[in-house]
Design a protein around this motif. Sequence first.
Motif, PDB file in Angstrom:
ATOM      1  N   CYS A   9       0.869  -1.082  -0.058  1.00 11.90           N
ATOM      2  CA  CYS A   9      -0.015   0.240  -0.098  1.00 11.90           C
ATOM      3  C   CYS A   9       0.961   1.233   0.043  1.00 11.90           C
ATOM      4  O   CYS A   9       1.792   1.333   0.742  1.00 11.90           O
ATOM      5  N   LYS A  10       0.818   2.073  -1.006  1.00 15.68           N
ATOM      6  CA  LYS A  10       1.592   3.087  -1.156  1.00 15.68           C
ATOM      7  C   LYS A  10       0.848   4.531  -1.237  1.00 15.68           C
ATOM      8  O   LYS A  10      -0.560   4.632  -1.524  1.00 15.68           O
ATOM      9  N   ALA A  11       1.497   5.703  -0.839  1.00 14.70           N
ATOM     10  CA  ALA A  11       1.041   7.033  -0.946  1.00 14.70           C
ATOM     11  C   ALA A  11       2.171   7.827  -1.727  1.00 14.70           C
ATOM     12  O   ALA A  11       3.195   8.054  -1.598  1.00 14.70           O
ATOM     13  N   THR A  12       1.439   8.377  -2.818  1.00 11.60           N
ATOM     14  CA  THR A  12       2.452   9.145  -3.694  1.00 11.60           C
ATOM     15  C   THR A  12       1.924  10.780  -3.512  1.00 11.60           C
ATOM     16  O   THR A  12       0.765  11.119  -3.922  1.00 11.60           O
ATOM     17  N   LEU A  13       2.738  11.611  -3.483  1.00  8.32           N
ATOM     18  CA  LEU A  13       2.528  13.121  -3.381  1.00  8.32           C
ATOM     19  C   LEU A  13       2.119  13.602  -4.886  1.00  8.32           C
ATOM     20  O   LEU A  13       2.935  13.352  -5.869  1.00  8.32           O
ATOM     21  N   ASP A  14       1.021  14.166  -4.921  1.00  7.92           N
ATOM     22  CA  ASP A  14       0.635  14.632  -6.418  1.00  7.92           C
ATOM     23  C   ASP A  14      -0.033  16.030  -5.944  1.00  7.92           C
ATOM     24  O   ASP A  14      -1.046  16.348  -5.789  1.00  7.92           O
ATOM     25  N   GLY A  15       0.952  16.881  -6.298  1.00  8.00           N
ATOM     26  CA  GLY A  15       0.569  18.294  -6.209  1.00  8.00           C
ATOM     27  C   GLY A  15       0.535  18.613  -4.771  1.00  8.00           C
ATOM     28  O   GLY A  15       1.452  18.256  -3.721  1.00  8.00           O
ATOM     29  N   ASP A  16      -0.659  19.044  -4.282  1.00  7.51           N
ATOM     30  CA  ASP A  16      -0.910  19.507  -2.722  1.00  7.51           C
ATOM     31  C   ASP A  16      -1.827  18.393  -2.242  1.00  7.51           C
ATOM     32  O   ASP A  16      -2.445  18.670  -1.127  1.00  7.51           O
ATOM     33  N   GLU A  17      -1.678  17.057  -2.826  1.00  7.23           N
ATOM     34  CA  GLU A  17      -2.316  16.045  -1.846  1.00  7.23           C
ATOM     35  C   GLU A  17      -1.803  14.626  -2.159  1.00  7.23           C
ATOM     36  O   GLU A  17      -0.700  14.395  -3.028  1.00  7.23           O
ATOM     37  N   VAL A  75       3.691   3.036   2.086  1.00 12.10           N
ATOM     38  CA  VAL A  75       5.116   3.262   1.486  1.00 12.10           C
ATOM     39  C   VAL A  75       5.065   4.550   0.750  1.00 12.10           C
ATOM     40  O   VAL A  75       4.203   4.864  -0.182  1.00 12.10           O
ATOM     41  N   THR A  76       6.124   5.363   1.051  1.00 12.65           N
ATOM     42  CA  THR A  76       6.280   6.774   0.445  1.00 12.65           C
ATOM     43  C   THR A  76       7.458   6.804  -0.249  1.00 12.65           C
ATOM     44  O   THR A  76       7.898   7.641  -1.076  1.00 12.65           O
ATOM     45  N   SER A  77       8.598   5.786   0.149  1.00 11.86           N
ATOM     46  CA  SER A  77       9.778   5.982  -0.536  1.00 11.86           C
ATOM     47  C   SER A  77      10.398   4.412  -0.753  1.00 11.86           C
ATOM     48  O   SER A  77      10.973   3.888   0.345  1.00 11.86           O
TER      49      SER A  77
END
Length: 442
Positions: free
Chosen positions: A152-160, A184-186
């Motif tokens: 399960c990952k989280a990706t920064l997309d602009g301000d979200e 996971v962010t990195s």
Amino acid sequence: MIDFSVEPEFQAKLDWMAKFVREECETMDLLWPEQGCQFDPSLKSARDHAKPLQDQVKAQGLWACHLGANLGGPGYGQVKLALMNEIIGRSNWAPVVFGCAAPDTGNAEILALFGTPEQKQRYLGPLMAGDIVSCFSMTEPQGGADPGVFTCKATLDGDEWVIEGEKWFSSNARFATFFLVIAVTSEGAPLTERMSMFVVPAETPGIEIIRNVAIAGENPYEEGAHGHVRYNQVRIPADHILGRPGEGFKVAQARLGGGRIHHAMRTVGKCQRALDMMLERAVSRVTRGRKLGDHQMVQAKIAESVIELEQFRLLTLKTAWLIDETEAGRMPHGTPRNHIGMCKVAMANVWMSVIGKALEIHGSLGISLDMPLANWFGGGMGLAFADGPTDAHKSQLARAYLKKAKAVEGMFPSEHIPTRLKAALERYPDARPEGVPGQGRL
């Protein structure tokens, strides 16, 4: 000096709690026994009944005592909290009535430490008031609690941040107002820097509860309290990260140590209740012309249960004391870690052993649902997996002690008697002029 006494003023609070839990919280267990109902804000009858009880707890200064003084709580410390949780553990409803139900306790600590002022106002206040419940969403279906295989990952997309993936065993997901999600962010970073934690409002589009999974002791199986959750392109504002990117482990650790001690002492409370049932049964039931308590096998079960429970209680209280000493700066950081692991490993074994013996002494009545023992016994299996699998804690504990061990030089162990005797006689050649029995003068 070792001192096992309790201040009279605090003992009076414990006495009030013991009476209140027996008379009020255990009554709620009977009136609303449905699995997870204590977390369901839509169950108005239970909420209406619990509210005046919660007010009584608040009037006694015993509400949400898990928070330290720096976070707005009374700052009792872990030893006093352990003694309180021993009483709270007798009842399923008691944690809600006292404002200290998991996972809300740990989630409240995380928000208090890492949340923004807006998040504290929106979530922490209502959570501390007992008006809402929360979810801790970490483990995953393909790898359980092993963070090395989290997908399960989280990706920064602009301000979200965009969260994508599935989580398993997310406590109280179907009742929660917000979720704390580790993602996971990195992917290429070291394991301890790979994850981040986020606060996700329950109404955010893309949160899909695939199933509400029940565990042993819960029924029916589709109405459990642990959610299998899919985060399908869930978008949250960039400031909904707790801590900095890559600090998910650090943030999560803020909630685990004390929480494990609280679970351990609640286990003591539940097992003490089972022991009380065991003793009552032993002096009430007659078989083969004698009371059960006159039979040696029953006496053995009682004695073993008393000893196991007292050993575990003392281990847990020592661990609580170590945490207090460490937080006061009188012991180095990390001192309680091994003892916290010991409590985690021993907890499920003590639960299953003591409650299992109580069930056996009650015979067919024990395995029936006319008594609470069968459900307790089944539910206790979950203690081996909550807050991380027990086997992982065993390995961690063993590795910690193996680091302290030194390999022996030479062929034999350091306690090899002939080798040590030879060295002793070399130091004191005249100590045994008559020789050593069976050894001569060596």
